[in-house]
Write a protein that holds these residues in place. Structure first.
Motif, PDB file in Angstrom:
ATOM      1  N   GLU A 101       0.819  -1.220   0.000  1.00 31.02           N
ATOM      2  CA  GLU A 101       0.000   0.000   0.000  1.00 31.02           C
ATOM      3  C   GLU A 101       0.849   1.265   0.000  1.00 31.02           C
ATOM      4  O   GLU A 101       0.467   2.287  -0.568  1.00 31.02           O
ATOM      5  CB  GLU A 101      -0.913   0.020   1.230  1.00 31.02           C
ATOM      6  CG  GLU A 101      -2.030  -0.995   1.195  1.00 31.02           C
ATOM      7  CD  GLU A 101      -2.857  -0.953   2.471  1.00 31.02           C
ATOM      8  OE1 GLU A 101      -4.080  -1.033   2.380  1.00 31.02           O
ATOM      9  OE2 GLU A 101      -2.253  -0.821   3.568  1.00 31.02           O
ATOM     10  N   ALA A 119       5.146   1.418  -8.707  1.00 31.92           N
ATOM     11  CA  ALA A 119       4.117   0.557  -9.298  1.00 31.92           C
ATOM     12  C   ALA A 119       4.264   0.497 -10.817  1.00 31.92           C
ATOM     13  O   ALA A 119       4.148  -0.572 -11.424  1.00 31.92           O
ATOM     14  CB  ALA A 119       2.721   1.067  -8.920  1.00 31.92           C
ATOM     15  N   VAL A 127      -2.701  -4.818  -4.715  1.00 32.30           N
ATOM     16  CA  VAL A 127      -2.126  -4.092  -3.576  1.00 32.30           C
ATOM     17  C   VAL A 127      -2.453  -4.837  -2.291  1.00 32.30           C
ATOM     18  O   VAL A 127      -3.604  -5.245  -2.069  1.00 32.30           O
ATOM     19  CB  VAL A 127      -2.688  -2.655  -3.506  1.00 32.30           C
ATOM     20  CG1 VAL A 127      -1.998  -1.878  -2.392  1.00 32.30           C
ATOM     21  CG2 VAL A 127      -2.516  -1.940  -4.851  1.00 32.30           C
ATOM     22  N   HIS A 141      -2.071   3.641  -2.589  1.00 31.02           N
ATOM     23  CA  HIS A 141      -3.375   3.477  -1.943  1.00 31.02           C
ATOM     24  C   HIS A 141      -4.304   4.651  -2.217  1.00 31.02           C
ATOM     25  O   HIS A 141      -5.518   4.547  -2.016  1.00 31.02           O
ATOM     26  CB  HIS A 141      -3.205   3.238  -0.437  1.00 31.02           C
ATOM     27  CG  HIS A 141      -2.694   4.413   0.343  1.00 31.02           C
ATOM     28  ND1 HIS A 141      -3.497   5.465   0.696  1.00 31.02           N
ATOM     29  CD2 HIS A 141      -1.455   4.681   0.836  1.00 31.02           C
ATOM     30  CE1 HIS A 141      -2.784   6.344   1.371  1.00 31.02           C
ATOM     31  NE2 HIS A 141      -1.533   5.899   1.475  1.00 31.02           N
ATOM     32  N   MET A 167      -5.709   3.564  -6.029  1.00 33.58           N
ATOM     33  CA  MET A 167      -6.152   2.195  -6.318  1.00 33.58           C
ATOM     34  C   MET A 167      -7.666   2.038  -6.142  1.00 33.58           C
ATOM     35  O   MET A 167      -8.327   2.819  -5.455  1.00 33.58           O
ATOM     36  CB  MET A 167      -5.436   1.203  -5.383  1.00 33.58           C
ATOM     37  CG  MET A 167      -5.879   1.303  -3.940  1.00 33.58           C
ATOM     38  SD  MET A 167      -4.920   0.185  -2.869  1.00 33.58           S
ATOM     39  CE  MET A 167      -5.766   0.410  -1.287  1.00 33.58           C
TER      40      MET A 167
END
Length: 209
Positions: A89, A96, A110, A142, A145
């Protein structure tokens, strides 16, 4: 599957004379029972014929397309799932993007510190986050997402055909394969559109049967 001329002849004989024993089929073809055994085994396993002890062989009445459909409907997720590619996270959007590129995947999953699923990242998510002059190293994933419970998931024993339909209906490229634990939702695999394609190719090449 493509049948040999002899296998086609066997099906024709069983259609007209079933139930009929293997010995009688062999006599009609002027062959030995041992010579026919592999062909009868293939036709039975493929579903064209049904064998009953002390009775003989029956024709199932199913076409090649129907048998292919029956086979596809039996495929389970656990037979094809692959290793999920995950990020934490707290990972940055930059990390990413790097992971997605290096792993050559279209979806990242995640997880939290307990390795439980908390979100999903798609190419579109990362692309949106990249637009503008933002510092991608300072944005944690986070924030961008898709979070639970808005994530479409599947389970090991789900049928592949149902999983494929989920991806089509939701217009997504991949699904996490999960199991519920005391700590939360554990991700144990992934199924993607590429996975579905490989399953079909494998079936056509008769590697799964």
């Amino acid at each position: 599957m493509e049948l040999s001329n002899r296998q086609e002849q066997i099906i024709g004989i069983v259609k007209e004379n079933g139930p009929i024993t293997g010995e009688n089929i062999a006599e009609r073809l002027n062959l030995t029972r041992a010579t026919l055994r592999p062909d009868l085994a293939i036709l039975t396993m493929a579903g064209f014929l049904e064998a009953r002890p002390r009775v003989g062989y029956f024709y199932t009445g199913k076409t090649g397309t129907e048998l292919l459909t029956d086979t596809i409907k039996k495929f389970k997720v656990y037979e094809y799932q692959s290793v999920p590619v995950v990020v934490k996270e707290g990972a940055s959007v930059y990390d990413a993007i790097s992971t997605m590129f290096l792993e050559d995947v279209g979806t990242l999953f995640v997880v939290n510190d307990d390795s439980c699923l908390t979100g999903v990242l798609s190419r579109k998510d990362l692309l949106r986050a990249s637009i503008g002059n933002q510092d991608l190293n300072s944005i944690p994933v986070h924030i961008i997402m898709t979070r639970m419970p808005n994530i479409t998931v599947c389970y090991r024993d789900d049928l592949m055909i149902d999983t494929a339909k989920k991806m089509i209906d939701r217009q997504i490229d991949g699904l996490p394969v999960i199991k519920e634990t005391e700590k939360g939702t554990e991700i144990v695999g992934r199924i993607t559109k590429t996975t579905i394609t490989k399953a079909f190719v494998e079936l056509i090449k008769d590697e799964h049967l």
